[in-house]
Write a protein that holds these residues in place. Sequence first.
Motif, PDB file in Angstrom:
ATOM      1  N   LEU A  82     -24.789 -53.979 111.097  1.00  0.00           N
ATOM      2  CA  LEU A  82     -23.444 -54.070 110.530  1.00  0.00           C
ATOM      3  C   LEU A  82     -23.590 -54.378 109.058  1.00  0.00           C
ATOM      4  O   LEU A  82     -24.270 -55.336 108.669  1.00  0.00           O
ATOM      5  CB  LEU A  82     -22.629 -55.173 111.206  1.00  0.00           C
ATOM      6  CG  LEU A  82     -21.154 -55.223 110.774  1.00  0.00           C
ATOM      7  CD1 LEU A  82     -20.360 -54.110 111.451  1.00  0.00           C
ATOM      8  CD2 LEU A  82     -20.516 -56.577 111.081  1.00  0.00           C
ATOM      9  N   THR A  83     -22.969 -53.537 108.217  1.00  0.00           N
ATOM     10  CA  THR A  83     -22.975 -53.769 106.782  1.00  0.00           C
ATOM     11  C   THR A  83     -21.592 -54.227 106.334  1.00  0.00           C
ATOM     12  O   THR A  83     -20.583 -53.947 106.979  1.00  0.00           O
ATOM     13  CB  THR A  83     -23.379 -52.498 106.018  1.00  0.00           C
ATOM     14  OG1 THR A  83     -22.587 -51.383 106.480  1.00  0.00           O
ATOM     15  CG2 THR A  83     -24.843 -52.186 106.240  1.00  0.00           C
ATOM     16  N   GLY A  84     -21.569 -54.955 105.191  1.00  0.00           N
ATOM     17  CA  GLY A  84     -20.337 -55.564 104.715  1.00  0.00           C
ATOM     18  C   GLY A  84     -19.814 -54.981 103.428  1.00  0.00           C
ATOM     19  O   GLY A  84     -20.407 -54.068 102.828  1.00  0.00           O
ATOM     20  N   THR A  85     -18.719 -55.525 102.970  1.00  0.00           N
ATOM     21  CA  THR A  85     -17.956 -54.955 101.865  1.00  0.00           C
ATOM     22  C   THR A  85     -18.660 -55.031 100.516  1.00  0.00           C
ATOM     23  O   THR A  85     -18.261 -54.348  99.571  1.00  0.00           O
ATOM     24  CB  THR A  85     -16.586 -55.641 101.756  1.00  0.00           C
ATOM     25  OG1 THR A  85     -16.791 -57.057 101.599  1.00  0.00           O
ATOM     26  CG2 THR A  85     -15.756 -55.399 103.001  1.00  0.00           C
ATOM     27  N   VAL A 143     -24.948 -57.508 107.170  1.00  0.00           N
ATOM     28  CA  VAL A 143     -24.340 -58.689 107.782  1.00  0.00           C
ATOM     29  C   VAL A 143     -25.134 -59.138 108.998  1.00  0.00           C
ATOM     30  O   VAL A 143     -25.321 -60.338 109.225  1.00  0.00           O
ATOM     31  CB  VAL A 143     -22.873 -58.387 108.182  1.00  0.00           C
ATOM     32  CG1 VAL A 143     -22.254 -59.561 108.925  1.00  0.00           C
ATOM     33  CG2 VAL A 143     -22.054 -58.036 106.949  1.00  0.00           C
ATOM     34  N   THR A 159     -18.935 -63.814 110.762  1.00  0.00           N
ATOM     35  CA  THR A 159     -18.602 -63.084 109.551  1.00  0.00           C
ATOM     36  C   THR A 159     -17.297 -63.655 108.990  1.00  0.00           C
ATOM     37  O   THR A 159     -16.592 -64.403 109.683  1.00  0.00           O
ATOM     38  CB  THR A 159     -18.390 -61.581 109.842  1.00  0.00           C
ATOM     39  OG1 THR A 159     -17.110 -61.409 110.474  1.00  0.00           O
ATOM     40  CG2 THR A 159     -19.487 -61.025 110.754  1.00  0.00           C
ATOM     41  N   TYR A 181     -16.410 -52.908 106.559  1.00  0.00           N
ATOM     42  CA  TYR A 181     -17.539 -53.211 107.427  1.00  0.00           C
ATOM     43  C   TYR A 181     -17.832 -51.960 108.255  1.00  0.00           C
ATOM     44  O   TYR A 181     -16.915 -51.269 108.703  1.00  0.00           O
ATOM     45  CB  TYR A 181     -17.207 -54.374 108.365  1.00  0.00           C
ATOM     46  CG  TYR A 181     -17.096 -55.715 107.674  1.00  0.00           C
ATOM     47  CD1 TYR A 181     -18.175 -56.585 107.624  1.00  0.00           C
ATOM     48  CD2 TYR A 181     -15.894 -56.115 107.079  1.00  0.00           C
ATOM     49  CE1 TYR A 181     -18.076 -57.829 107.000  1.00  0.00           C
ATOM     50  CE2 TYR A 181     -15.779 -57.349 106.445  1.00  0.00           C
ATOM     51  CZ  TYR A 181     -16.878 -58.199 106.410  1.00  0.00           C
ATOM     52  OH  TYR A 181     -16.772 -59.414 105.790  1.00  0.00           O
ATOM     53  N   ARG A 193     -25.040 -49.268 103.564  1.00  0.00           N
ATOM     54  CA  ARG A 193     -24.789 -50.264 102.512  1.00  0.00           C
ATOM     55  C   ARG A 193     -23.973 -49.661 101.374  1.00  0.00           C
ATOM     56  O   ARG A 193     -23.008 -50.259 100.891  1.00  0.00           O
ATOM     57  CB  ARG A 193     -26.113 -50.800 101.994  1.00  0.00           C
ATOM     58  CG  ARG A 193     -26.877 -51.676 102.973  1.00  0.00           C
ATOM     59  CD  ARG A 193     -28.204 -52.149 102.393  1.00  0.00           C
ATOM     60  NE  ARG A 193     -27.974 -52.925 101.200  1.00  0.00           N
ATOM     61  CZ  ARG A 193     -28.614 -52.761 100.049  1.00  0.00           C
ATOM     62  NH1 ARG A 193     -29.523 -51.811  99.931  1.00  0.00           N
ATOM     63  NH2 ARG A 193     -28.352 -53.526  99.018  1.00  0.00           N
ATOM     64  N   LEU A 243     -12.839 -52.353 109.423  1.00  0.00           N
ATOM     65  CA  LEU A 243     -14.109 -52.300 110.152  1.00  0.00           C
ATOM     66  C   LEU A 243     -14.170 -50.977 110.895  1.00  0.00           C
ATOM     67  O   LEU A 243     -13.193 -50.583 111.542  1.00  0.00           O
ATOM     68  CB  LEU A 243     -14.235 -53.474 111.124  1.00  0.00           C
ATOM     69  CG  LEU A 243     -15.536 -53.564 111.926  1.00  0.00           C
ATOM     70  CD1 LEU A 243     -15.889 -55.033 112.207  1.00  0.00           C
ATOM     71  CD2 LEU A 243     -15.453 -52.803 113.258  1.00  0.00           C
ATOM     72  N   SER A 247     -20.345 -48.754 102.653  1.00  0.00           N
ATOM     73  CA  SER A 247     -19.554 -49.970 102.863  1.00  0.00           C
ATOM     74  C   SER A 247     -19.088 -50.561 101.537  1.00  0.00           C
ATOM     75  O   SER A 247     -17.934 -50.977 101.391  1.00  0.00           O
ATOM     76  CB  SER A 247     -20.367 -51.017 103.624  1.00  0.00           C
ATOM     77  OG  SER A 247     -20.474 -50.710 104.982  1.00  0.00           O
TER      78      SER A 247
END
Length: 336
Positions: free
Chosen positions: A102-105, A110, A137, A83, A74, A41, A77
């Motif tokens: 917050l963007t995710g994998t 997110v 999350t 993250y 995006r 993260l 990530s």
Amino acid sequence: MKPDTLTVATVQVACHLGDRAGNLANAQKYVELAAQQGAQLILLPEMMPGGYTLNEAIWDTAEPFDGPSTQWMRELSKRLKVYMGTSFLEADGEDFYNTFVLTGTEGEVVARVRKCPPASFEAYFFAGGSDRHWFDTPIGRIGVGICFENALYERYAELHQAGIDLYLRPFSGASFEAKFPVRQRDADILNAALRDGTTETAKLMGIPVVMSNKVGRLVSTLPAGFPPQDIEFPGFSAIADSDGKLLGQLGPGEQGVILGTVHLMPERKKKELIPRAFGRWTAKMPWWAFIWVLTQRMGERAYAKSALRKSKAMVVSKTPNPAFERDAPKAARPSI
């Protein structure tokens, strides 16, 4: 199942007003370095993409939620499998917001958190949101406090009651100088709060804290005839573990990245509601702190009446991004 440990990183950079492409390119170097070193993260400063100022020029940095900054996050990530979080000036309808994303994998969005309230003169230029400041999350329940929000007891109370596992604090926090009405002892106390607040908050709440701030100078005119600002972003980006141990901190003027492996330990979370309130604040404030509240109220009234604000926001918010609409999962389109 939530992990017991998490490798987190904070990025400290200088941001130039209006140079989104340059700011993103500069930040990307440090994000990639953090990912290469094992970060899961990564936190970047408040208003990193477009830069920060306290006059109407900030409206020229705005973008729709599905604009270039979200798209950049995006894509990065997903490629790096991390993250990532930062905030930017979002245009939505007739309004502007300071929006943390917050963007995710997998390249998904997110969470979205809009700053509330805007700090002091910020209220002339964007509205406060109504989002809750925590979200769940796969790596745990995460709470967010955006700069000035971290001085507010209501934000600590919300995050404490939510039982968050990790506290993210993106800042555009400037240092204070002894200049009326700021006395030297006031400046020392407030600067120490910025420098030491990461570890103190981790000790108080019993959870890991990640703070990211800018470096460089803020030179800006102010609205309503107030004198212009020429102040420094000192940095002090830091990571503290759930026992309050400082895992790393960046110094003034230094661009870079630090990593730390934090422990997500429910048994360390403090049960009592802390810190105690000092009015609306989490700590004793100097006598002149009422100016922050006064200018916020003045800004809210001016913002509500501003026809220019409405027209500028409408133009930006209607700018389409077909790639986002085509590729984004449903979770990436937050409900308002």
